[in-house]
Motif scaffolding. Structure first.
Motif, PDB file in Angstrom:
ATOM      1  N   UNK A 120      -7.099  16.213  -5.818  1.00  0.00           N
ATOM      2  CA  UNK A 120      -7.362  15.516  -4.551  1.00  0.00           C
ATOM      3  C   UNK A 120      -6.093  14.987  -3.875  1.00  0.00           C
ATOM      4  N   UNK A 121      -5.003  14.880  -4.654  1.00  0.00           N
ATOM      5  CA  UNK A 121      -3.780  14.341  -4.061  1.00  0.00           C
ATOM      6  C   UNK A 121      -3.103  15.328  -3.125  1.00  0.00           C
ATOM      7  N   UNK A 122      -3.679  16.519  -2.971  1.00  0.00           N
ATOM      8  CA  UNK A 122      -3.084  17.509  -2.075  1.00  0.00           C
ATOM      9  C   UNK A 122      -3.455  17.244  -0.611  1.00  0.00           C
ATOM     10  N   UNK A 123      -4.219  16.169  -0.340  1.00  0.00           N
ATOM     11  CA  UNK A 123      -4.545  15.832   1.048  1.00  0.00           C
ATOM     12  C   UNK A 123      -3.262  15.528   1.811  1.00  0.00           C
ATOM     13  N   UNK A 124      -3.327  15.717   3.116  1.00  0.00           N
ATOM     14  CA  UNK A 124      -2.121  15.566   3.923  1.00  0.00           C
ATOM     15  C   UNK A 124      -1.954  14.134   4.390  1.00  0.00           C
ATOM     16  N   UNK A 125      -1.793  13.223   3.454  1.00  0.00           N
ATOM     17  CA  UNK A 125      -1.623  11.815   3.788  1.00  0.00           C
ATOM     18  C   UNK A 125      -0.225  11.331   3.436  1.00  0.00           C
ATOM     19  N   UNK A 126       0.218  10.309   4.189  1.00  0.00           N
ATOM     20  CA  UNK A 126       1.512   9.703   3.884  1.00  0.00           C
ATOM     21  C   UNK A 126       1.446   9.001   2.533  1.00  0.00           C
ATOM     22  N   UNK A 127       2.549   9.032   1.818  1.00  0.00           N
ATOM     23  CA  UNK A 127       2.613   8.341   0.535  1.00  0.00           C
ATOM     24  C   UNK A 127       4.017   7.781   0.329  1.00  0.00           C
ATOM     25  N   UNK A 128       4.072   6.552  -0.199  1.00  0.00           N
ATOM     26  CA  UNK A 128       5.367   5.899  -0.405  1.00  0.00           C
ATOM     27  C   UNK A 128       5.812   6.032  -1.857  1.00  0.00           C
ATOM     28  N   UNK A 129       7.059   6.443  -2.036  1.00  0.00           N
ATOM     29  CA  UNK A 129       7.658   6.542  -3.372  1.00  0.00           C
ATOM     30  C   UNK A 129       8.831   5.570  -3.473  1.00  0.00           C
TER      31      UNK A 129
ATOM     32  N   UNK B  73      14.403   2.663  -5.517  1.00  0.00           N
ATOM     33  CA  UNK B  73      14.700   1.541  -6.425  1.00  0.00           C
ATOM     34  C   UNK B  73      13.917   0.348  -5.886  1.00  0.00           C
ATOM     35  N   UNK B  74      14.129  -0.838  -6.462  1.00  0.00           N
ATOM     36  CA  UNK B  74      13.265  -1.961  -6.094  1.00  0.00           C
ATOM     37  C   UNK B  74      13.284  -2.324  -4.613  1.00  0.00           C
ATOM     38  N   UNK B  75      14.380  -1.962  -3.924  1.00  0.00           N
ATOM     39  CA  UNK B  75      14.486  -2.334  -2.512  1.00  0.00           C
ATOM     40  C   UNK B  75      14.417  -1.135  -1.570  1.00  0.00           C
ATOM     41  N   UNK B  76      14.283   0.058  -2.123  1.00  0.00           N
ATOM     42  CA  UNK B  76      14.409   1.262  -1.292  1.00  0.00           C
ATOM     43  C   UNK B  76      13.227   2.200  -1.527  1.00  0.00           C
ATOM     44  N   UNK B  77      12.664   2.667  -0.411  1.00  0.00           N
ATOM     45  CA  UNK B  77      11.448   3.473  -0.511  1.00  0.00           C
ATOM     46  C   UNK B  77      11.529   4.703   0.383  1.00  0.00           C
ATOM     47  N   UNK B  78      10.875   5.759  -0.080  1.00  0.00           N
ATOM     48  CA  UNK B  78      10.826   6.995   0.685  1.00  0.00           C
ATOM     49  C   UNK B  78       9.358   7.302   0.946  1.00  0.00           C
ATOM     50  N   UNK B  79       9.037   7.513   2.220  1.00  0.00           N
ATOM     51  CA  UNK B  79       7.647   7.793   2.576  1.00  0.00           C
ATOM     52  C   UNK B  79       7.512   9.272   2.900  1.00  0.00           C
ATOM     53  N   UNK B  80       6.751   9.979   2.091  1.00  0.00           N
ATOM     54  CA  UNK B  80       6.523  11.406   2.293  1.00  0.00           C
ATOM     55  C   UNK B  80       5.361  11.568   3.272  1.00  0.00           C
ATOM     56  N   UNK B  81       5.532  12.439   4.265  1.00  0.00           N
ATOM     57  CA  UNK B  81       4.533  12.554   5.328  1.00  0.00           C
ATOM     58  C   UNK B  81       4.115  14.003   5.545  1.00  0.00           C
TER      59      UNK B  81
ATOM     60  N   UNK C 273       2.330   5.387  14.916  1.00  0.00           N
ATOM     61  CA  UNK C 273       1.063   6.082  15.112  1.00  0.00           C
ATOM     62  C   UNK C 273       1.143   7.455  14.455  1.00  0.00           C
ATOM     63  N   UNK C 274       2.268   8.124  14.632  1.00  0.00           N
ATOM     64  CA  UNK C 274       2.504   9.450  14.049  1.00  0.00           C
ATOM     65  C   UNK C 274       3.750   9.407  13.203  1.00  0.00           C
ATOM     66  N   UNK C 275       3.680   9.527  11.922  1.00  0.00           N
ATOM     67  CA  UNK C 275       2.494   9.424  11.081  1.00  0.00           C
ATOM     68  C   UNK C 275       2.091   7.959  10.929  1.00  0.00           C
ATOM     69  N   UNK C 276       0.815   7.731  10.703  1.00  0.00           N
ATOM     70  CA  UNK C 276       0.280   6.378  10.668  1.00  0.00           C
ATOM     71  C   UNK C 276       0.828   5.596   9.461  1.00  0.00           C
TER      72      UNK C 276
ATOM     73  N   UNK D 175       0.863  -1.194   0.000  1.00  0.00           N
ATOM     74  CA  UNK D 175       0.000   0.000   0.000  1.00  0.00           C
ATOM     75  C   UNK D 175       0.897   1.241   0.000  1.00  0.00           C
ATOM     76  N   UNK D 176       0.758   2.061  -1.033  1.00  0.00           N
ATOM     77  CA  UNK D 176       1.600   3.263  -1.125  1.00  0.00           C
ATOM     78  C   UNK D 176       0.824   4.515  -0.739  1.00  0.00           C
ATOM     79  N   UNK D 177      -0.496   4.413  -0.716  1.00  0.00           N
ATOM     80  CA  UNK D 177      -1.294   5.571  -0.314  1.00  0.00           C
ATOM     81  C   UNK D 177      -2.705   5.119   0.035  1.00  0.00           C
ATOM     82  N   UNK D 178      -3.331   5.820   0.962  1.00  0.00           N
ATOM     83  CA  UNK D 178      -4.719   5.527   1.304  1.00  0.00           C
ATOM     84  C   UNK D 178      -5.506   6.817   1.394  1.00  0.00           C
ATOM     85  N   UNK D 179      -6.566   6.911   0.608  1.00  0.00           N
ATOM     86  CA  UNK D 179      -7.399   8.119   0.639  1.00  0.00           C
ATOM     87  C   UNK D 179      -8.865   7.744   0.552  1.00  0.00           C
ATOM     88  N   UNK D 180      -9.640   8.284   1.463  1.00  0.00           N
ATOM     89  CA  UNK D 180     -11.100   8.169   1.405  1.00  0.00           C
ATOM     90  C   UNK D 180     -11.601   6.752   1.205  1.00  0.00           C
TER      91      UNK D 180
END
Ligand code: GDP
Ligand code: ZN
Length: 294
Positions: free
Chosen positions: A199-208, A211-219, A71-74, A8-13
């Motif tokens: 709608x993507x301007x909501x303040x939710x965490x998102x994973x980018x 590379x295949x083994x490395x991820x950055x989660x924007x919060x 919990x913060x950020x979830x 799961x890279x993002x959850x909205x609504x």
């Protein structure tokens, strides 16, 4: 119906966006998850059933075991945090910086402090800023997000991990995200196309993906303004350079704010406890103490 594994890279609504290789599926949580009170989180590894391969929709069938949950950020399955502050513009706010560190460390996430915009200050100033955190129990790096060599060096440090990005606005988080994750702009585009514009301007965490083994989660929604439940007396636990000397204070326990014979206060300045760190400790200690009254 085909089954797929993804993250799961993002959850909205009520929708979860699940990345399976190069395909992003828009999923609902299956009823059984709601019944079992399992709330899927950004960062979760999941099994999905594809309902429409063409429209790329499906349902989350199962949440795989989690390594950890914040919990913060979830979020779930986070390995470390990259706490970004700027050497200047905006001027560093040490109370805010320490709140981010306390919030993350209290959730047992290891932190890497990143001083960005080093191109805007002298080498001495960059060294001074790094020095403040020398004994603070965090890794410290100093870079310019605009230098490709610096970004490559950082990329190597993030390899093989899921790293959450934290820090106030204006310090260069988006610049770093775009430099590290070439598909950052594209993925945001895909999600916003599915959701409808804006709608993507909501303040939710998102994973980018780096590379295949490395991820950055924007919060974007994580401000660290509110700390987790923390007694004032526990604040010093997040200042290892202070706790190291706390046993020598005349009074036990000692808050290190006003007591005579305080070994910590005696060391503030050149003695091994940085002035900025001590000042932020006093502010946060007081805040937590007052918070307890309500
Ligand atoms: P965010 O709010 O944390 O996402 O910050 P941004 O990435 O939007 O950056 C804020 C501003 O700082 C933008 O104008 C960037 O171009 C600039 N910036 C980011 N990193 C650097 C850096 O390393 N050096 C300099 N000089 N400017 C930077
Ligand atoms: Zn003391």
């Amino acid at each position: 119906m085909t089954e797929q594994s993804g993250r799961i890279v993002k959850g909205i609504g009520g929708f979860f966006y699940v990345s399976c290789g190069h395909v992003l599926y828009e999923c609902r949580a299956r009823g059984v998850l709601r019944k079992e009170k399992v709330k899927p989180l950004v960062g979760d590894y999941v099994k999905i059933a594809v309902t429409d391969p063409e429209k790329q929709t499906g349902s989350v069938e199962e949440v795989l075991p989690r390594r950890n949950v914040l919990i913060r950020p979830e979020t779930a399955n986070v390995d470390q945090a990259l706490v970004v502050f700027a050497c200047t513009s905006p001027e560093p706010n040490f109370v805010l910086l320490d709140r981010f560190l306390i919030s993350l460390k209290s959730q047992e996430v290891s932190c890497l402090l990143l001083w960005n915009k080093k191109d805007l200050v002298s080498a001495e100033e960059a060294k001074r800023l790094c020095g403040i955190y020398e004994w603070a129990g965090v890794g410290v790096r100093c870079i310019s997000a605009k230098s490709p060599e610096d970004v490559e060096a950082l990329r190597r440090e993030l390899h093989g991990k899921t790293t959450i990005l934290a820090g106030p606005s204006g310090v260069g988080k988006s610049t770093l995200l775009n430099a590290l994750c070439s598909e950052a702009a594209m993925e945001t585009g895909e999600i916003s196309r599915k959701l409808g514009r804006g709608k993507h301007t909501t303040r939710h965490a998102e994973i980018f993906t780096i590379d295949e083994e490395s991820f950055l989660c924007d919060t974007p929604g994580f401000t660290a303004l509110e700390l987790p439940e923390l007694e004032a007396g526990e604040v010093s636990e997040f200042y290892p350079e202070m706790t190291e000397h706390a046993g020598k204070c005349r009074f036990q326990p000692c808050s290190h704010t006003h007591e005579p014979g305080c070994a910590v206060q005696a060391l503030v300045g050149d003695g091994g406890i940085r002035r900025e760190r001590y000042a932020s400790y006093c502010t946060i200690y007081q805040e937590q103490k007052e918070r307890r009254k309500y």
